[in-house]
Design an enzyme around this catalytic site. Structure first.
Site, PDB file in Angstrom:
ATOM      1  N   ASP A   1      -3.468 -14.172   7.664  1.00  0.00           N
ATOM      2  CA  ASP A   1      -2.722 -13.018   7.181  1.00  0.00           C
ATOM      3  C   ASP A   1      -3.039 -11.805   8.059  1.00  0.00           C
ATOM      4  O   ASP A   1      -4.086 -11.756   8.689  1.00  0.00           O
ATOM      5  CB  ASP A   1      -3.141 -12.753   5.724  1.00  0.00           C
ATOM      6  CG  ASP A   1      -2.237 -11.747   5.051  1.00  0.00           C
ATOM      7  OD1 ASP A   1      -1.138 -11.486   5.573  1.00  0.00           O
ATOM      8  OD2 ASP A   1      -2.624 -11.236   3.987  1.00  0.00           O
ATOM      9  N   GLU A   2      -2.150 -10.819   8.089  1.00  0.00           N
ATOM     10  CA  GLU A   2      -2.365  -9.582   8.859  1.00  0.00           C
ATOM     11  C   GLU A   2      -2.757  -9.893  10.303  1.00  0.00           C
ATOM     12  O   GLU A   2      -3.705  -9.324  10.849  1.00  0.00           O
ATOM     13  CB  GLU A   2      -3.468  -8.726   8.211  1.00  0.00           C
ATOM     14  CG  GLU A   2      -3.234  -8.367   6.762  1.00  0.00           C
ATOM     15  CD  GLU A   2      -2.252  -7.216   6.561  1.00  0.00           C
ATOM     16  OE1 GLU A   2      -1.511  -6.873   7.513  1.00  0.00           O
ATOM     17  OE2 GLU A   2      -2.220  -6.672   5.448  1.00  0.00           O
TER      18      GLU A   2
ATOM     19  N   GLN B   1       2.927  -2.545  11.723  1.00  0.00           N
ATOM     20  CA  GLN B   1       1.857  -2.064  10.849  1.00  0.00           C
ATOM     21  C   GLN B   1       0.484  -2.237  11.473  1.00  0.00           C
ATOM     22  O   GLN B   1      -0.530  -2.304  10.768  1.00  0.00           O
ATOM     23  CB  GLN B   1       1.923  -2.780   9.498  1.00  0.00           C
ATOM     24  CG  GLN B   1       3.155  -2.410   8.700  1.00  0.00           C
ATOM     25  CD  GLN B   1       3.149  -3.007   7.316  1.00  0.00           C
ATOM     26  OE1 GLN B   1       2.373  -2.604   6.465  1.00  0.00           O
ATOM     27  NE2 GLN B   1       4.004  -3.984   7.090  1.00  0.00           N
TER      28      GLN B   1
ATOM     29  N   LYS C   1       5.397 -10.963   1.572  1.00  0.00           N
ATOM     30  CA  LYS C   1       4.491 -11.691   2.443  1.00  0.00           C
ATOM     31  C   LYS C   1       3.470 -12.528   1.664  1.00  0.00           C
ATOM     32  O   LYS C   1       3.338 -13.735   1.896  1.00  0.00           O
ATOM     33  CB  LYS C   1       3.787 -10.661   3.324  1.00  0.00           C
ATOM     34  CG  LYS C   1       2.840 -11.192   4.300  1.00  0.00           C
ATOM     35  CD  LYS C   1       2.113 -10.032   4.943  1.00  0.00           C
ATOM     36  CE  LYS C   1       1.264  -9.317   3.904  1.00  0.00           C
ATOM     37  NZ  LYS C   1       0.169  -8.530   4.504  1.00  0.00           N
ATOM     38  N   THR C   2       2.779 -11.897   0.732  1.00  0.00           N
ATOM     39  CA  THR C   2       1.746 -12.611  -0.025  1.00  0.00           C
ATOM     40  C   THR C   2       2.373 -13.768  -0.797  1.00  0.00           C
ATOM     41  O   THR C   2       1.802 -14.855  -0.904  1.00  0.00           O
ATOM     42  CB  THR C   2       1.051 -11.659  -1.012  1.00  0.00           C
ATOM     43  OG1 THR C   2       0.696 -10.473  -0.305  1.00  0.00           O
ATOM     44  CG2 THR C   2      -0.201 -12.284  -1.581  1.00  0.00           C
TER      45      THR C   2
ATOM     46  N   ARG D   1       5.220   2.716   1.964  1.00  0.00           N
ATOM     47  CA  ARG D   1       4.497   2.493   0.698  1.00  0.00           C
ATOM     48  C   ARG D   1       5.358   2.906  -0.484  1.00  0.00           C
ATOM     49  O   ARG D   1       5.098   2.531  -1.620  1.00  0.00           O
ATOM     50  CB  ARG D   1       3.185   3.307   0.632  1.00  0.00           C
ATOM     51  CG  ARG D   1       2.125   2.999   1.669  1.00  0.00           C
ATOM     52  CD  ARG D   1       1.841   1.545   1.801  1.00  0.00           C
ATOM     53  NE  ARG D   1       2.631   0.972   2.880  1.00  0.00           N
ATOM     54  CZ  ARG D   1       2.820  -0.328   3.057  1.00  0.00           C
ATOM     55  NH1 ARG D   1       2.278  -1.183   2.213  1.00  0.00           N
ATOM     56  NH2 ARG D   1       3.560  -0.784   4.039  1.00  0.00           N
TER      57      ARG D   1
END
Length: 669
Positions: A213-214, A244, A34-35, A600
């Site tokens: 983002d998010e 998430q 994503k980043t 994670r």
DNA sequence: AATCGTCTGCTTTTT
DNA sequence: GCAGACGATT
């Protein structure tokens, strides 16, 4: 175009990067790069001729903003990268408000209130407002007011209940104090942009390309802010993962993501589903769990990393045994495979669960890093010094003024302070104004008037010093603290010598931070305070990143991170899902929390639960989490803890570190 | 004004 | 079982 290369991206990633006109929804599953996509997209925009100053990328945390900034600097010309705005929602709002809040009747030197400032003010208001028999929990009031503000209500509907009276009073007081809380930063920015077309147009002209983002974590106000900032072109790209979404309890609206089309019609939609982080065993487990949630954007994460070790599900007799197992298992694996401690993380639902793990890691002399807990900024001396700074910028803020008016003691008694507060309330002005009003000073004995004059002169004098061109803020602050005798006061008020030392060191550290800030910014003391208020974890987190050791962290705080080996503890009904989620109807969010935890893990994942657990000081039996039965058996290996602990170490796994491990295990505990 | 004792009520906490 | 808050006490 620097080191930015489109062919490094997979097909959907590339499509997300190169779709630059109109609304774009990027559904980015855990670990799908994503980043990377966001930063590549910014670089691509620039390569397509978009001016960097017209690009805005918004994140939730300063950490994410910093990471993005650094990555971009490696992709395009660094001085071009600097012109892109990458900021948190709140920092962006501070910027917009500092430039235009006067239109809303505040002064632009407003003070930012954090939660403890908020709570302090609300406490005071409740005691002032509540009748004898009325009771209102300040924490609850604060949360309800915050919730109301995040719904876009800047004032209560009526003042019939104590709560709404407190709300009204609180908002009015903040304005008098020239202070805004975190919610106001969003609320007032939305108000400013929606009520003042010329301000809105100015910022729309500035930011022609928006990225968020998010997005699953945005609340109502944040969505509104994005809508206001986007001009008619609606070049808005949002990235998020509904699976998430774990901050619903803070007002986040997954609906913003799930119903993106209703806010920005006909968006391009890109799904990132290839996971580069985890093995298929881990992803398979995660997928089997999350598919039990209703209302999802359907997606199927997959990984090219075949199989991998099965996810271990381990039952322990109690929480002591669970912690002992986790610590010893980390030690065993680390030695056997020659892995550094940083490759391990222990994830849990609530902070209290870290204690036993800590004890056991300490016993085995394994270094660890604990995320969360008490902050540097919660300590008395830091609050005092920041209050001094704050008063120099905005003396009308009573809370900070009252904090330091007699700290260290300078002969202004509690009685005098009380009268000053009353007088200021009667005359609808700040305490600072009261201290300089003849009408108030007339009531006081000459001696007290003198003390007050000295204090006013002190503040005025240092304010002037700070505003001199080329003023060295660190030196000025140092001189101020010396002049008021702050260090002596610490010595007087602390009993233990090491406590004094600790506090002095904290103050020294804060002044050093100020010096560093002045070295890289021209925004002055106010800029420093903004940064401190909006980014308190800064120094701490850097420490955490630098330090070595096993990471102990809550599931919430672990979002966005990854670890080769993850231990997820306390998979019990009542802990995860938490007891409260059943009454509050947030079981789905608890499931997502576990999903976040599972995803994670890169290489191995160990889930543990207990038959008994210490709860509220006594042992209580507990049941396995209802989520466990949702996990696909094909990826799971159930193990019996007692057998494992007694099992002989397998030869091949032990080869590397056998001797060292033996030495370790033999060490007296 | 500071300290002691008792009561209460127990997540998570990007900003 | 423990921290945090508040009220009573010196």
């Amino acid at each position: 175009m620097g080191r930015f290369r489109l062919f490094d991206l997979n097909e959907p990633q590339r499509s997300a990067v190169t779709t630059i006109r109109g609304p774009l929804l990027i559904l980015a599953g855990a670990g799908t790069g994503k980043t990377r996509v966001i930063t590549a997209r910014v670089a691509y925009l620039m390569a397509e001729g978009v001016k960097p100053e017209n690009i805005l990328a918004v994140t939730f945390t300063n950490k994410a903003a910093t990471e993005m900034r650094e990555r971009l600097a490696g992709m395009v010309e660094p001085d071009q990268a600097k012109k892109v705005t990458m900021s948190t929602f709140h920092a962006l709002c501070v910027r917009i408000l500092r430039a235009g809040i006067e239109r809303l009747g505040y002064k632009n030197n407003f003070t930012i209130y954090d939660e403890s400032d908020q709570l302090g003010l609300i406490r005071k208001i409740i005691t002032r407002t509540a009748a004898q028999d009325e009771k209102l929990d300040p924490h609850q009031a604060k949360n309800l007011i915050s919730k109301a503000k995040n719904n876009g209500w800047s004032a209560p509907a009526d003042e019939k209940t104590l709560l709404s009276a407190v709300f009204a009073r609180y908002q009015a007081d903040l304005k008098t104090l020239n202070a805004v809380d975190f919610d106001d930063l969003l609320l007032l920015t939305v108000k400013l942009l929606s009520e003042h077309a010329e301000v809105r147009e100015k910022w729309q002209l500035r930011f022609k390309y928006l990225m968020v983002d998010e997005f699953q974590d945005t609340n109502r106000l944040q969505l509104e802010l994005v809508t206001l900032l986007a001009d008619s072109n609606k070049n808005v790209a949002v990235v998020g993962d509904d699976d998430q979404s774990i901050y619903g309890w803070r007002g986040a609206e997954v609906a913003n993501l799930l119903e993106f089309e209703s806010h920005f019609p006909n968006p391009a939609v890109v799904k990132l589903e290839q996971n580069y982080r985890s093995t298929n065993a881990i992803l398979g487990t995660a997928n089997s769990l999350i598919k039990n949630n209703p209302r999802r954007r359907p997606k199927a994460l997959w990984s090219a990393m075949e199989g991998g070790e099965k996810v271990r599900l381990i039952q322990a007799a109690n929480d002591r045994e669970e912690a002992q197992f986790v610590a010893e298992e980390i030690q065993r694996r680390s030695f056997a495979e020659g892995l550094p401690w940083e490759g391990f993380a222990v994830l849990y639902r609530m902070n209290a669960q870290s204690r036993l793990i800590e004890e056991n890691l300490r016993r085995l002399q394994i270094p660890y890093r604990l995320v969360g807990g008490k902050s540097f900024f919660d300590s008395r001396e830091i609050k005092d010094v920041l209050a001094y700074f704050s008063v120099l910028v905005n003396p009308d803020d009573d809370s900070n003024l009252l904090r330091i008016i007699n700290t260290p003691a300078r002969g202004i008694s509690a009685g005098t302070i009380e009268r000053a507060t009353e007088w200021s309330a009667r005359n609808k002005c700040s305490v600072w104004t009261a201290l300089q009003s003849d009408g108030f000073l007339r009531e006081l004995p000459a001696r007290t008037v003198g003390k007050i004059a000295e204090f006013v002169e002190l503040v005025d004098g240092y304010e002037t010093k700070l505003n001199e061109p080329l003023a060295d803020h660190h030196a000025v602050a140092d001189k101020l603290l010396k002049e008021v005798g702050y260090a002596e006061d610490l010595k007087r008020t602390c009993k233990a010598a090491d406590e004094v030392l600790k506090r002095e060191e904290n103050v020294r550290q804060l002044l050093q931070d100020l010096a560093n800030f002045q070295g890289r910014s021209v925004k002055g003391l106010q800029g420093f305070l903004d940064e401190v208020m909006l980014d308190k974890s800064r120094e701490e987190e850097e420490d955490i990143d630098k330090k070595k050791g096993v990471l102990l962290i809550t599931l919430h705080a672990a979002k966005g991170l990854e670890f080769p080996h993850v231990f997820l503890i306390g998979l019990e009904e009542g802990v995860l899902p938490h007891d409260r989620s059943k009454v509050e109807g947030t079981l789905d969010e608890e499931r997502r929390l576990l999903y976040v935890g599972i995803t994670r893990a890169m290489r191995t994942l160990t889930l543990t639960y207990c038959r008994d657990r210490m709860k509220y000081g006594s042992v209580a039996p507990c049941h396995p989490s209802s989520f466990i039965k949702e996990l696909a058996e094909e990826w799971i290996e159930r193990k019996n803890l007692t057998e494992m602990m007694n099992a002989p170490v397998q030869e091949d796994a032990a080869k590397n570190g056998f001797a060292r491990m033996r030495a370790m295990l033999a060490r007296p505990t």
